[in-house]
Design a protein around this motif. Structure first.
Motif, PDB file in Angstrom:
ATOM      1  N   THR A 148       0.827  -1.206   0.000  1.00 50.81           N
ATOM      2  CA  THR A 148       0.000   0.000   0.000  1.00 50.81           C
ATOM      3  C   THR A 148       0.862   1.257   0.000  1.00 50.81           C
ATOM      4  N   ARG A 149       1.878   1.274   0.874  1.00 47.21           N
ATOM      5  CA  ARG A 149       2.761   2.438   0.941  1.00 47.21           C
ATOM      6  C   ARG A 149       3.520   2.633  -0.374  1.00 47.21           C
ATOM      7  N   THR A 150       3.930   1.521  -1.003  1.00 50.94           N
ATOM      8  CA  THR A 150       4.681   1.615  -2.253  1.00 50.94           C
ATOM      9  C   THR A 150       3.820   2.180  -3.373  1.00 50.94           C
ATOM     10  N   ILE A 151       2.574   1.723  -3.458  1.00 52.68           N
ATOM     11  CA  ILE A 151       1.662   2.234  -4.483  1.00 52.68           C
ATOM     12  C   ILE A 151       1.417   3.728  -4.282  1.00 52.68           C
ATOM     13  N   LEU A 152       1.161   4.112  -3.047  1.00 49.43           N
ATOM     14  CA  LEU A 152       0.947   5.527  -2.755  1.00 49.43           C
ATOM     15  C   LEU A 152       2.199   6.349  -3.028  1.00 49.43           C
ATOM     16  N   LEU A 153       3.362   5.793  -2.672  1.00 52.88           N
ATOM     17  CA  LEU A 153       4.619   6.519  -2.874  1.00 52.88           C
ATOM     18  C   LEU A 153       4.905   6.725  -4.349  1.00 52.88           C
ATOM     19  N   LEU A 154       4.795   5.655  -5.152  1.00 56.39           N
ATOM     20  CA  LEU A 154       5.121   5.746  -6.569  1.00 56.39           C
ATOM     21  C   LEU A 154       4.172   6.676  -7.310  1.00 56.39           C
ATOM     22  N   MET A 155       2.871   6.482  -7.121  1.00 50.80           N
ATOM     23  CA  MET A 155       1.900   7.330  -7.806  1.00 50.80           C
ATOM     24  C   MET A 155       1.936   8.765  -7.265  1.00 50.80           C
ATOM     25  N   GLY A 156       2.102   8.892  -5.941  1.00 46.71           N
ATOM     26  CA  GLY A 156       2.178  10.228  -5.360  1.00 46.71           C
ATOM     27  C   GLY A 156       3.402  10.996  -5.832  1.00 46.71           C
ATOM     28  N   PHE A 157       4.536  10.304  -5.907  1.00 46.88           N
ATOM     29  CA  PHE A 157       5.754  10.956  -6.380  1.00 46.88           C
ATOM     30  C   PHE A 157       5.626  11.341  -7.845  1.00 46.88           C
ATOM     31  N   PHE A 158       4.996  10.488  -8.646  1.00 48.93           N
ATOM     32  CA  PHE A 158       4.789  10.831 -10.051  1.00 48.93           C
ATOM     33  C   PHE A 158       3.917  12.080 -10.180  1.00 48.93           C
ATOM     34  N   MET A 159       2.825  12.130  -9.399  1.00 51.82           N
ATOM     35  CA  MET A 159       1.942  13.299  -9.454  1.00 51.82           C
ATOM     36  C   MET A 159       2.698  14.561  -9.063  1.00 51.82           C
ATOM     37  N   LEU A 160       3.529  14.456  -8.037  1.00 43.87           N
ATOM     38  CA  LEU A 160       4.287  15.618  -7.581  1.00 43.87           C
ATOM     39  C   LEU A 160       5.256  16.097  -8.650  1.00 43.87           C
ATOM     40  N   MET A 161       6.015  15.166  -9.247  1.00 42.27           N
ATOM     41  CA  MET A 161       6.981  15.528 -10.281  1.00 42.27           C
ATOM     42  C   MET A 161       6.280  16.075 -11.525  1.00 42.27           C
ATOM     43  N   TYR A 162       5.134  15.502 -11.865  1.00 39.22           N
ATOM     44  CA  TYR A 162       4.382  15.985 -13.024  1.00 39.22           C
ATOM     45  C   TYR A 162       3.875  17.403 -12.780  1.00 39.22           C
ATOM     46  N   PHE A 163       3.381  17.659 -11.574  1.00 36.33           N
ATOM     47  CA  PHE A 163       2.879  18.995 -11.239  1.00 36.33           C
ATOM     48  C   PHE A 163       4.016  20.023 -11.269  1.00 36.33           C
ATOM     49  N   LEU A 164       5.147  19.682 -10.660  1.00 38.08           N
ATOM     50  CA  LEU A 164       6.281  20.602 -10.647  1.00 38.08           C
ATOM     51  C   LEU A 164       6.815  20.847 -12.057  1.00 38.08           C
ATOM     52  N   ASP A 165       6.811  19.801 -12.882  1.00 41.52           N
ATOM     53  CA  ASP A 165       7.281  19.950 -14.254  1.00 41.52           C
ATOM     54  C   ASP A 165       6.357  20.878 -15.042  1.00 41.52           C
ATOM     55  N   CYS A 166       5.048  20.759 -14.806  1.00 42.81           N
ATOM     56  CA  CYS A 166       4.093  21.640 -15.481  1.00 42.81           C
ATOM     57  C   CYS A 166       4.272  23.088 -15.038  1.00 42.81           C
ATOM     58  N   VAL A 167       4.518  23.286 -13.741  1.00 45.95           N
ATOM     59  CA  VAL A 167       4.697  24.647 -13.217  1.00 45.95           C
ATOM     60  C   VAL A 167       5.940  25.285 -13.808  1.00 45.95           C
ATOM     61  N   THR A 168       7.055  24.561 -13.805  1.00 52.41           N
ATOM     62  CA  THR A 168       8.290  25.125 -14.338  1.00 52.41           C
ATOM     63  C   THR A 168       8.211  25.321 -15.845  1.00 52.41           C
ATOM     64  N   PHE A 169       7.495  24.431 -16.555  1.00 47.63           N
ATOM     65  CA  PHE A 169       7.367  24.576 -18.001  1.00 47.63           C
ATOM     66  C   PHE A 169       6.492  25.771 -18.363  1.00 47.63           C
ATOM     67  N   SER A 170       5.437  26.010 -17.569  1.00 50.61           N
ATOM     68  CA  SER A 170       4.535  27.126 -17.872  1.00 50.61           C
ATOM     69  C   SER A 170       5.229  28.473 -17.724  1.00 50.61           C
ATOM     70  N   SER A 171       6.267  28.530 -16.888  1.00 52.99           N
ATOM     71  CA  SER A 171       6.996  29.789 -16.704  1.00 52.99           C
ATOM     72  C   SER A 171       8.236  29.877 -17.578  1.00 52.99           C
ATOM     73  N   SER A 172       8.432  28.885 -18.456  1.00 53.78           N
ATOM     74  CA  SER A 172       9.670  28.834 -19.239  1.00 53.78           C
ATOM     75  C   SER A 172       9.784  29.999 -20.214  1.00 53.78           C
ATOM     76  N   GLY A 173       8.665  30.413 -20.800  1.00 51.06           N
ATOM     77  CA  GLY A 173       8.731  31.474 -21.786  1.00 51.06           C
ATOM     78  C   GLY A 173       9.223  32.786 -21.210  1.00 51.06           C
ATOM     79  N   ILE A 174       9.017  32.995 -19.893  1.00 50.29           N
ATOM     80  CA  ILE A 174       9.452  34.229 -19.253  1.00 50.29           C
ATOM     81  C   ILE A 174      10.841  34.082 -18.657  1.00 50.29           C
ATOM     82  N   LEU A 175      11.110  32.925 -18.069  1.00 48.88           N
ATOM     83  CA  LEU A 175      12.300  32.785 -17.251  1.00 48.88           C
ATOM     84  C   LEU A 175      13.536  32.318 -18.004  1.00 48.88           C
ATOM     85  N   TRP A 176      13.389  31.482 -18.998  1.00 48.13           N
ATOM     86  CA  TRP A 176      14.567  30.856 -19.599  1.00 48.13           C
ATOM     87  C   TRP A 176      15.502  31.875 -20.240  1.00 48.13           C
TER      88      TRP A 176
END
Length: 305
Positions: free
Chosen positions: A237-265
């Protein structure tokens, strides 16, 4: 100050990026080799094993392509032709797209495997081996076509400076494309990502509910919550939550950083380096999580050591 000098000045982040890539390549190589041996030794490997092996291969290729991107970004080498730019960026983006698809497939297969006999998913247990190849062919074909936009829009621009270009690497940039073309492809990408993330959330929630229900039944039968037999279920149970939760977190952070790329890069190279670290996070951590719940891999590693 040129982009190359700006990127070269961040030595700590540069070393962290290459360290992360090296660790990820090593871990995914170990995981892939193990499942290749499993495939060779077993006459009929399970779809779950094939999915984990495919996920390791996808992450391995993605990290190798990211290593090439990093060497150009930090000024270790320059790409002067369009073919190199297009092929490396295309492969990297294709592997990223296949990563979310395969992670979703892994989650769904786990849910089918854990489903009880009376469940509506139980009928797919024996049919999954028949549907699996067709599903893989469809996912690969769809994403190969969907990511062709990078073959069109990416080009080598080592000595070109323009505000209309989006920085990709030191030698490669993304040319502006028509609004209709961009809207169609972005819509397809968003629909695919939302659909797969939704399936992952549903299958993960379903698996957690099954494991919790099984744990309560087991505790009721044995009149104790301290039985050692409940440990594997809790770890799963912990492994399933960890893997899917970590993926969601990384996906969210990647979307946030990508959305600001046009201004920041253009003015802050450090934001691009941070996005490289975030984008490689899931591919680097995923094999360790999968190896931690696989007793056969741990025994194999101990035997080799």
């Amino acid at each position: 100050m040129s982009k190359k000098r700006k990127f070269s000045s961040f030595s700590d982040i540069k070393n962290t990026v290459f360290f992360e890539i090296t660790i990820g390549i090593t871990a995914n190589t170990v995981l892939l080799l193990f499942h290749i041996l499993t495939f060779l030794l077993r006459h009929r490997p399970k779809p779950l094993d094939l999915t984990i092996g495919q996920l390791a291969l996808i992450h391995l290729v993605m990290l190798v392509s990211m290593a090439f991107i990093a060497t150009d970004t930090f000024g270790f080498q320059d790409w002067s032709d369009d073919l190199t730019c297009k092929s490396v960026i295309y492969i990297n983006r294709l592997m990223r797209a296949l990563s979310i698809c395969t992670t979703c497939l892994l989650s769904v297969l786990q849910a089918i495997t854990l489903s009880p006999r009376k469940s509506c998913l139980a009928k797919f247990k024996h049919k999954s081996s028949h549907y699996y190849p067709c599903c893989l062919v469809f996912l690969w074909a769809f994403n190969i076509l969907l990511n062709t936009r990078f073959l069109i829009s990416i080009g080598a621009t080592p000595n070109v400076t323009s505000h209309s270009l989006l920085f990709v690497t030191e030698s490669c940039s993304q040319w502006p494309i028509s609004y209709l073309f961009r809207y169609v492809f972005l819509s397809l990408v968003n629909v695919q990502d939302i659909s797969f993330i939704g399936l992952m959330a549903l299958s993960s929630g379903y698996m957690v509910s099954l494991l919790c229900k099984h744990k309560r039944q087991f505790q009721h039968l044995h009149s104790t919550s301290l039985s050692p037999k409940s440990a594997p279920e809790e770890r799963a149970t912990r492994t399933i939550l960890l893997l899917m939760g970590f993926f969601m977190l990384m996906y969210f952070l990647d979307c946030v950083t990508f959305s600001s790329s046009g201004i920041l890069w253009r003015n802050e190279p450090i934001s691009y380096c941070v996005r490289m670290l975030v984008g490689n996070g899931y591919a680097t951590i995923c094999p360790f999580v999968l190896m931690s719940i696989e007793k056969r891999i741990m025994k194999w590693l101990k035997f080799r050591c």
